[in-house]
Write an enzyme that holds these catalytic residues in place. Structure first.
Site, mmCIF file in Angstrom:
data_model
loop_
_atom_site.group_PDB
_atom_site.id
_atom_site.type_symbol
_atom_site.label_atom_id
_atom_site.label_comp_id
_atom_site.label_asym_id
_atom_site.label_seq_id
_atom_site.Cartn_x
_atom_site.Cartn_y
_atom_site.Cartn_z
ATOM 1 C CG HIS A 14 -66.794 54.753 26.448
ATOM 2 N ND1 HIS A 14 -66.675 55.359 25.214
ATOM 3 C CD2 HIS A 14 -65.840 53.802 26.472
ATOM 4 C CE1 HIS A 14 -65.682 54.816 24.538
ATOM 5 N NE2 HIS A 14 -65.160 53.875 25.278
ATOM 6 C CB CYS A 23 -66.487 49.375 21.396
ATOM 7 S SG CYS A 23 -64.703 49.243 21.209
ATOM 8 C CG HIS A 27 -64.842 49.485 26.731
ATOM 9 N ND1 HIS A 27 -66.031 49.625 26.047
ATOM 10 C CD2 HIS A 27 -63.959 50.305 26.105
ATOM 11 C CE1 HIS A 27 -65.869 50.477 25.040
ATOM 12 N NE2 HIS A 27 -64.627 50.921 25.056
ATOM 13 C CG HIS A 29 -60.767 53.846 26.670
ATOM 14 N ND1 HIS A 29 -60.024 52.976 25.902
ATOM 15 C CD2 HIS A 29 -62.036 53.779 26.203
ATOM 16 C CE1 HIS A 29 -60.818 52.418 25.006
ATOM 17 N NE2 HIS A 29 -62.042 52.888 25.170
ATOM 18 C CG HIS A 67 -62.004 58.163 38.434
ATOM 19 N ND1 HIS A 67 -60.908 58.910 38.095
ATOM 20 C CD2 HIS A 67 -61.554 56.949 38.817
ATOM 21 C CE1 HIS A 67 -59.818 58.186 38.272
ATOM 22 N NE2 HIS A 67 -60.187 56.987 38.701
ATOM 23 C CD GLU A 109 -60.452 54.280 21.513
ATOM 24 O OE1 GLU A 109 -60.484 53.098 21.148
ATOM 25 O OE2 GLU A 109 -61.452 55.014 21.523
#
Length: 119
Positions: A14, A23, A27, A29, A67, A109
């Site tokens: 995201h 952010c 990137h 998580h 995914h 996260e």
């Protein structure tokens, strides 16, 4: 009062729109999810809820996120895919099935950063 919890996980990418910092860039998580239900009454088997049923419902929801690029998801096209909003999304998806027992959803996260949603 009784409380049950399950954990699960999913991986996704995201970026946070309008955020000033790292952010804002794409990137990913490995999200850890904790779902908590509570109630005062157990069923005839002595269970608040069948863990198998709760896990099945959580898996259904997480399979729509796993995914993926969260920003492309219909819900997250309207709201930023923050940990807070992911917790809210999961809670609201579970509430119709476990309405009177919903306690909270926690979304991790990272090992040291989490957000919770509850009503």
């Amino acid at each position: 009062m009784y409380k049950v919890k399950i954990t699960d996980s999913f991986s996704s990418a995201h970026n946070l729109r309008e955020y000033e910092g790292n952010c804002e860039r794409l990137h990913g998580h490995n999200w850890q999810i904790e779902v908590s239900l509570k109630g005062e009454q157990l069923d005839e088997l002595g269970m608040l809820v069948d863990f198998r049923e709760l896990k099945k419902e959580v898996k259904k929801i997480l399979s729509t996120l796993d995914h993926t690029y969260l920003n492309d998801h219909k819900y997250f096209s309207r709201v930023n895919p923050t940990s807070e909003n992911i917790a809210h999304f999961i809670y609201k998806k579970l509430k119709p099935k476990f309405s009177d027992k919903m306690d909270k959803v926690t979304v991790w996260e990272s090992n040291n950063s989490a957000a919770e949603y509850y009503e």
